[in-house]
Scaffold this active site. Structure first.
Site, PDB file in Angstrom:
ATOM      1  N   PHE A  10       0.856  -1.195   0.000  1.00 32.89           N
ATOM      2  CA  PHE A  10       0.000   0.000   0.000  1.00 32.89           C
ATOM      3  C   PHE A  10       0.887   1.239   0.000  1.00 32.89           C
ATOM      4  O   PHE A  10       0.799   2.110   0.828  1.00 32.89           O
ATOM      5  CB  PHE A  10      -0.933  -0.027   1.218  1.00 32.89           C
ATOM      6  CG  PHE A  10      -2.151   0.848   1.071  1.00 32.89           C
ATOM      7  CD1 PHE A  10      -2.937   0.807  -0.062  1.00 32.89           C
ATOM      8  CD2 PHE A  10      -2.518   1.718   2.105  1.00 32.89           C
ATOM      9  CE1 PHE A  10      -4.066   1.615  -0.192  1.00 32.89           C
ATOM     10  CE2 PHE A  10      -3.644   2.529   1.992  1.00 32.89           C
ATOM     11  CZ  PHE A  10      -4.425   2.473   0.843  1.00 32.89           C
ATOM     12  N   GLY A  11       1.801   1.267  -1.016  1.00 34.30           N
ATOM     13  CA  GLY A  11       2.676   2.417  -1.188  1.00 34.30           C
ATOM     14  C   GLY A  11       2.091   3.357  -2.235  1.00 34.30           C
ATOM     15  O   GLY A  11       0.869   3.559  -2.305  1.00 34.30           O
ATOM     16  N   GLY A  14      -0.373   1.509  -4.727  1.00 38.70           N
ATOM     17  CA  GLY A  14      -1.565   1.020  -4.023  1.00 38.70           C
ATOM     18  C   GLY A  14      -2.478   2.168  -3.653  1.00 38.70           C
ATOM     19  O   GLY A  14      -3.704   2.106  -3.845  1.00 38.70           O
ATOM     20  N   LYS A 130       7.853  -5.535 -11.545  1.00 34.06           N
ATOM     21  CA  LYS A 130       8.471  -6.081 -12.771  1.00 34.06           C
ATOM     22  C   LYS A 130       9.147  -7.440 -12.575  1.00 34.06           C
ATOM     23  O   LYS A 130       9.340  -8.176 -13.555  1.00 34.06           O
ATOM     24  CB  LYS A 130       9.531  -5.087 -13.281  1.00 34.06           C
ATOM     25  CG  LYS A 130       8.930  -3.864 -13.906  1.00 34.06           C
ATOM     26  CD  LYS A 130       9.700  -2.594 -13.574  1.00 34.06           C
ATOM     27  CE  LYS A 130       9.109  -1.892 -12.389  1.00 34.06           C
ATOM     28  NZ  LYS A 130       9.627  -0.571 -12.115  1.00 34.06           N
ATOM     29  N   GLU A 154       0.301  -4.825 -17.269  1.00 30.71           N
ATOM     30  CA  GLU A 154       0.478  -3.647 -18.136  1.00 30.71           C
ATOM     31  C   GLU A 154       1.399  -2.613 -17.505  1.00 30.71           C
ATOM     32  O   GLU A 154       2.221  -1.993 -18.188  1.00 30.71           O
ATOM     33  CB  GLU A 154      -0.894  -3.009 -18.419  1.00 30.71           C
ATOM     34  CG  GLU A 154      -0.850  -1.792 -19.323  1.00 30.71           C
ATOM     35  CD  GLU A 154      -0.297  -2.105 -20.706  1.00 30.71           C
ATOM     36  OE1 GLU A 154      -0.990  -2.793 -21.452  1.00 30.71           O
ATOM     37  OE2 GLU A 154       0.825  -1.658 -21.038  1.00 30.71           O
ATOM     38  N   VAL A 157       5.723  -1.896 -17.717  1.00 27.17           N
ATOM     39  CA  VAL A 157       6.490  -1.100 -18.684  1.00 27.17           C
ATOM     40  C   VAL A 157       5.708   0.187 -18.972  1.00 27.17           C
ATOM     41  O   VAL A 157       4.549   0.131 -19.387  1.00 27.17           O
ATOM     42  CB  VAL A 157       6.736  -1.876 -19.999  1.00 27.17           C
ATOM     43  CG1 VAL A 157       7.567  -1.033 -20.979  1.00 27.17           C
ATOM     44  CG2 VAL A 157       7.436  -3.198 -19.733  1.00 27.17           C
ATOM     45  N   GLU A 214      12.249   3.802  -7.663  1.00 23.52           N
ATOM     46  CA  GLU A 214      12.084   2.528  -6.976  1.00 23.52           C
ATOM     47  C   GLU A 214      12.428   2.698  -5.495  1.00 23.52           C
ATOM     48  O   GLU A 214      13.138   3.643  -5.117  1.00 23.52           O
ATOM     49  CB  GLU A 214      13.020   1.485  -7.596  1.00 23.52           C
ATOM     50  CG  GLU A 214      12.701   1.150  -9.033  1.00 23.52           C
ATOM     51  CD  GLU A 214      11.289   0.616  -9.233  1.00 23.52           C
ATOM     52  OE1 GLU A 214      10.928  -0.380  -8.604  1.00 23.52           O
ATOM     53  OE2 GLU A 214      10.539   1.209 -10.021  1.00 23.52           O
ATOM     54  N   ASP A 225      16.273  -1.187 -13.779  1.00 17.76           N
ATOM     55  CA  ASP A 225      14.825  -1.102 -14.012  1.00 17.76           C
ATOM     56  C   ASP A 225      14.536  -1.116 -15.528  1.00 17.76           C
ATOM     57  O   ASP A 225      13.653  -1.841 -16.004  1.00 17.76           O
ATOM     58  CB  ASP A 225      14.287   0.189 -13.365  1.00 17.76           C
ATOM     59  CG  ASP A 225      12.814   0.398 -13.619  1.00 17.76           C
ATOM     60  OD1 ASP A 225      12.004  -0.246 -12.937  1.00 17.76           O
ATOM     61  OD2 ASP A 225      12.474   1.186 -14.523  1.00 17.76           O
ATOM     62  N   LYS A 229      12.687  -3.927 -18.094  1.00 16.39           N
ATOM     63  CA  LYS A 229      11.630  -3.565 -19.053  1.00 16.39           C
ATOM     64  C   LYS A 229      11.971  -4.041 -20.463  1.00 16.39           C
ATOM     65  O   LYS A 229      11.087  -4.452 -21.217  1.00 16.39           O
ATOM     66  CB  LYS A 229      11.374  -2.051 -19.006  1.00 16.39           C
ATOM     67  CG  LYS A 229      10.710  -1.636 -17.692  1.00 16.39           C
ATOM     68  CD  LYS A 229      10.726  -0.145 -17.485  1.00 16.39           C
ATOM     69  CE  LYS A 229      10.008   0.231 -16.186  1.00 16.39           C
ATOM     70  NZ  LYS A 229      10.240   1.622 -15.782  1.00 16.39           N
TER      71      LYS A 229
HETATM   72  N1  NDP Z   1       5.849   4.235  -8.591  1.00 19.26           N
HETATM   73  C1  NDP Z   1       5.777   4.113  -9.905  1.00 19.26           C
HETATM   74  O1  NDP Z   1       5.640   5.084 -10.648  1.00 19.26           O
HETATM   75  C2  NDP Z   1       5.838   2.750 -10.527  1.00 19.26           C
HETATM   76  C3  NDP Z   1       6.073   1.616  -9.783  1.00 19.26           C
HETATM   77  N2  NDP Z   1       6.121   0.390 -10.390  1.00 19.26           N
HETATM   78  C4  NDP Z   1       6.311  -0.811  -9.587  1.00 19.26           C
HETATM   79  O2  NDP Z   1       5.155  -1.002  -8.789  1.00 19.26           O
HETATM   80  C5  NDP Z   1       5.496  -1.580  -7.533  1.00 19.26           C
HETATM   81  C6  NDP Z   1       4.982  -0.690  -6.406  1.00 19.26           C
HETATM   82  O3  NDP Z   1       5.609   0.557  -6.538  1.00 19.26           O
HETATM   83  P1  NDP Z   1       5.397   1.709  -5.457  1.00 19.26           P
HETATM   84  O4  NDP Z   1       4.016   1.675  -4.954  1.00 19.26           O
HETATM   85  O5  NDP Z   1       5.939   2.938  -6.074  1.00 19.26           O
HETATM   86  O6  NDP Z   1       6.388   1.202  -4.321  1.00 19.26           O
HETATM   87  P2  NDP Z   1       6.372   1.611  -2.782  1.00 19.26           P
HETATM   88  O7  NDP Z   1       7.734   1.295  -2.286  1.00 19.26           O
HETATM   89  O8  NDP Z   1       5.813   2.978  -2.615  1.00 19.26           O
HETATM   90  O9  NDP Z   1       5.313   0.593  -2.151  1.00 19.26           O
HETATM   91  C7  NDP Z   1       5.531  -0.769  -2.042  1.00 19.26           C
HETATM   92  C8  NDP Z   1       4.808  -1.228  -0.792  1.00 19.26           C
HETATM   93  O10 NDP Z   1       4.897  -2.648  -0.707  1.00 19.26           O
HETATM   94  C9  NDP Z   1       5.099  -2.962   0.654  1.00 19.26           C
HETATM   95  N3  NDP Z   1       5.643  -4.309   0.787  1.00 19.26           N
HETATM   96  C10 NDP Z   1       6.938  -4.709   0.807  1.00 19.26           C
HETATM   97  N4  NDP Z   1       6.994  -6.053   0.957  1.00 19.26           N
HETATM   98  C11 NDP Z   1       5.732  -6.513   1.050  1.00 19.26           C
HETATM   99  C12 NDP Z   1       5.150  -7.800   1.239  1.00 19.26           C
HETATM  100  N5  NDP Z   1       5.893  -8.888   1.354  1.00 19.26           N
HETATM  101  N6  NDP Z   1       3.788  -7.900   1.295  1.00 19.26           N
HETATM  102  C13 NDP Z   1       3.022  -6.807   1.193  1.00 19.26           C
HETATM  103  N7  NDP Z   1       3.526  -5.559   1.015  1.00 19.26           N
HETATM  104  C14 NDP Z   1       4.861  -5.411   0.938  1.00 19.26           C
HETATM  105  C15 NDP Z   1       6.036  -1.872   1.143  1.00 19.26           C
HETATM  106  O11 NDP Z   1       5.971  -1.829   2.525  1.00 19.26           O
HETATM  107  P3  NDP Z   1       7.137  -1.127   3.371  1.00 19.26           P
HETATM  108  O12 NDP Z   1       7.407   0.201   2.795  1.00 19.26           O
HETATM  109  O13 NDP Z   1       6.469  -1.047   4.668  1.00 19.26           O
HETATM  110  O14 NDP Z   1       8.286  -2.057   3.311  1.00 19.26           O
HETATM  111  C16 NDP Z   1       5.417  -0.657   0.493  1.00 19.26           C
HETATM  112  O15 NDP Z   1       4.385  -0.094   1.284  1.00 19.26           O
HETATM  113  C17 NDP Z   1       7.021  -1.736  -7.523  1.00 19.26           C
HETATM  114  O16 NDP Z   1       7.323  -3.071  -7.821  1.00 19.26           O
HETATM  115  C18 NDP Z   1       7.486  -0.792  -8.638  1.00 19.26           C
HETATM  116  O17 NDP Z   1       8.634  -1.275  -9.275  1.00 19.26           O
HETATM  117  C19 NDP Z   1       5.898   0.245 -11.738  1.00 19.26           C
HETATM  118  C20 NDP Z   1       5.635   1.334 -12.529  1.00 19.26           C
HETATM  119  C21 NDP Z   1       5.653   2.680 -12.005  1.00 19.26           C
HETATM  120  N1  LIG Z   2      11.074   3.661 -11.115  1.00 19.39           N
HETATM  121  C1  LIG Z   2      10.417   3.429 -12.349  1.00 19.39           C
HETATM  122  C2  LIG Z   2       8.942   3.341 -12.092  1.00 19.39           C
HETATM  123  C3  LIG Z   2       8.226   2.689 -13.172  1.00 19.39           C
HETATM  124  O1  LIG Z   2       8.508   1.576 -13.575  1.00 19.39           O
HETATM  125  C4  LIG Z   2      10.690   4.576 -13.309  1.00 19.39           C
HETATM  126  O2  LIG Z   2      11.204   5.591 -12.848  1.00 19.39           O
HETATM  127  O3  LIG Z   2      10.418   4.428 -14.502  1.00 19.39           O
END
Ligand code: NDP
Ligand SMILES: N[C@@H](CC=O)C(=O)O
Length: 346
Positions: A10-11, A14, A130, A154, A157, A214, A225, A229
């Site tokens: 839920f980052g 989420g 990814k 989707e 990338v 990331e 990263d 992709k």
């Molecule tokens: N942000 C972007 O623009 C993009 C992101 N992505 C991908 O999407 C995914 C999410 O990105 P983003 O939301 O930015 O990342 P964040 O780091 O903001 O959020 C990831 C969340 O996942 C939690 N987490 C870690 N391990 C677990 C687990 N075992 N079970 C449940 N939750 C867990 C983390 O918790 P905690 O912090 O407490 O450890 C954190 O709250 C990543 O894989 C990223 O590569 C892809 C495209 C674009």
């Molecule tokens: N960290 C990545 C997020 C999307 O995949 C980026 O900057 O492109």
């Protein structure tokens, strides 16, 4: 029709998805017949919630915004707290697991095991993580097929820009001999800001605060990263089982303000370019910073925007430009997979 969803993580993404479902629920229901109901959120530090009849997204978002955790989410009859990711996958009534934990560029875990567990329980998976697609595409596609469930990725990338669905659907029938482009938002943002006079460190900090980077930004700046992709594009769009160690990889961390200035004085600009090109039976693939003339269309791609060109035998080169990262944009990438699962079109 109601579609029950569990979020692992839920980052940024989420919360972006939760905001979209909170703000657009009426339009999605009345316009598309899509009624996405989040029944569970599982996150190791923020906390975990499960309610079989759905969570109140405004309350979940408020709790995290105000306190950084879900502890302040109100207790209601039937609410369960504290489930870990595997309990959430196995014991919740969700039809689809949304895997949005961090991308681990070495092992792809725990996300690969999350996918295996979900498919074994005959649940769909949607992800922007990814790791599983880059490292276990063949195995997981096969398992999802055997179990009769769907796998959407989707957002892996170019975030919400349809870099995978567009070629698969709209370019079907072409042989794609090369994919090439700017595939990482954070590094493109840093390079843009360095041209404006920011230091590398300040530009990276800003990209992190905007939710582009990331969890470990080494993945962005060292090119891993983008390397993932390229692997995903080769497997999914070019139908080629490229492996990560077949993609040479060089990032932007050693580029200095002098390098930026030197490019400018030559009428050029640095861009981190990822490519995969079929050469006979082989695919040659790389990620590296390149100095390209400002007249090249890729030179005009600034900030967190990305671009990819598909070299097609019938349609010729087709370029797609759009967001490469971001809270709302990546939240949307999850939504579009969920909508397509509900429509049974994925
Ligand atoms: N942000 C972007 O623009 C993009 C992101 N992505 C991908 O999407 C995914 C999410 O990105 P983003 O939301 O930015 O990342 P964040 O780091 O903001 O959020 C990831 C969340 O996942 C939690 N987490 C870690 N391990 C677990 C687990 N075992 N079970 C449940 N939750 C867990 C983390 O918790 P905690 O912090 O407490 O450890 C954190 O709250 C990543 O894989 C990223 O590569 C892809 C495209 C674009
Ligand atoms: N960290 C990545 C997020 C999307 O995949 C980026 O900057 O492109």
């Amino acid at each position: 029709m109601e579609h029950r969803i569990a979020l692992l993580g839920f980052g940024v993404v989420g919360q972006g998805l939760a905001e979209i479902l909170r703000d657009k629920s009426y339009a999605l229901r009345s316009g598309l017949g899509f009624d996405g109901l989040i029944v569970a959120i599982s996150d190791p530090m923020k906390g975990s919630l499960y309610h079989p009849e759905g969570l109140d997204l405004s309350q979940a978002l408020k709790a995290v915004k105000d306190t950084g955790t879900l502890d302040a989410y109100p207790d209601t009859p039937g609410l369960i707290r504290g489930w870990d990711s595997f309990q959430t996958i196995r014991e919740s009534n969700a039809e689809t697991i949304v895997e949005i934990t961090f991308t681990d560029v070495k092992t792809g875990q725990p996300a690969i095991d999350h996918c295996r567990a979900a498919f074994q329980c005959q649940k769909n998976v949607v992800m922007s993580n990814k790791g599983p697609v880059a490292l276990a595409y063949q195995e997981l596609s096969q398992l999802a097929k055997e179990k009769g469930v769907r796998w959407g990725y989707e957002g892996t990338v170019m975030s919400g820009t349809p870099a995978l669905r567009m070629p698969i659907v709209a370019l079907a029938g072409n042989e794609i001999s090369e994919v090439k482009g700017i595939l990482n938002g954070t590094t493109n943002y840093i390079l843009t800001k360095m041209e404006e006079g920011y230091t590398y460190e300040d530009a990276l900090k800003e990209a992190q605060s905007l939710g582009y980077a990331e969890a470990d930004p080494t993945s962005d700046v060292e090119g891993y990263d983008a390397q993932y992709k390229v692997v995903i594009l080769a497997n999914v769009v070019m139908n080629t089982p490229l492996k990560r160690d077949q993609v040479s990889c060089d990032g932007i961390s050693s580029l200095t303000p002098q390098d930026i200035e030197s490019a400018r004085s030559q009428g050029k600009r640095w861009k981190l370019i990822g490519r995969a090109r079929k050469e006979g039976e082989q695919v040659v693939a790389s990620v590296a910073p390149e100095m390209i003339p400002v007249t090249d269309p890729l030179a005009g791609i600034m900030g967190a925007t990305n671009a990819v060109t598909y070299d097609c035998d019938l349609a010729g080169p087709i370029t797609l430009v759009g967001a490469g990262a971001g809270r709302k944009e990546t939240g949307f990438s999850i939504l579009i997979d969920l909508i397509n699962i509900a429509r049974e079109q994925l």
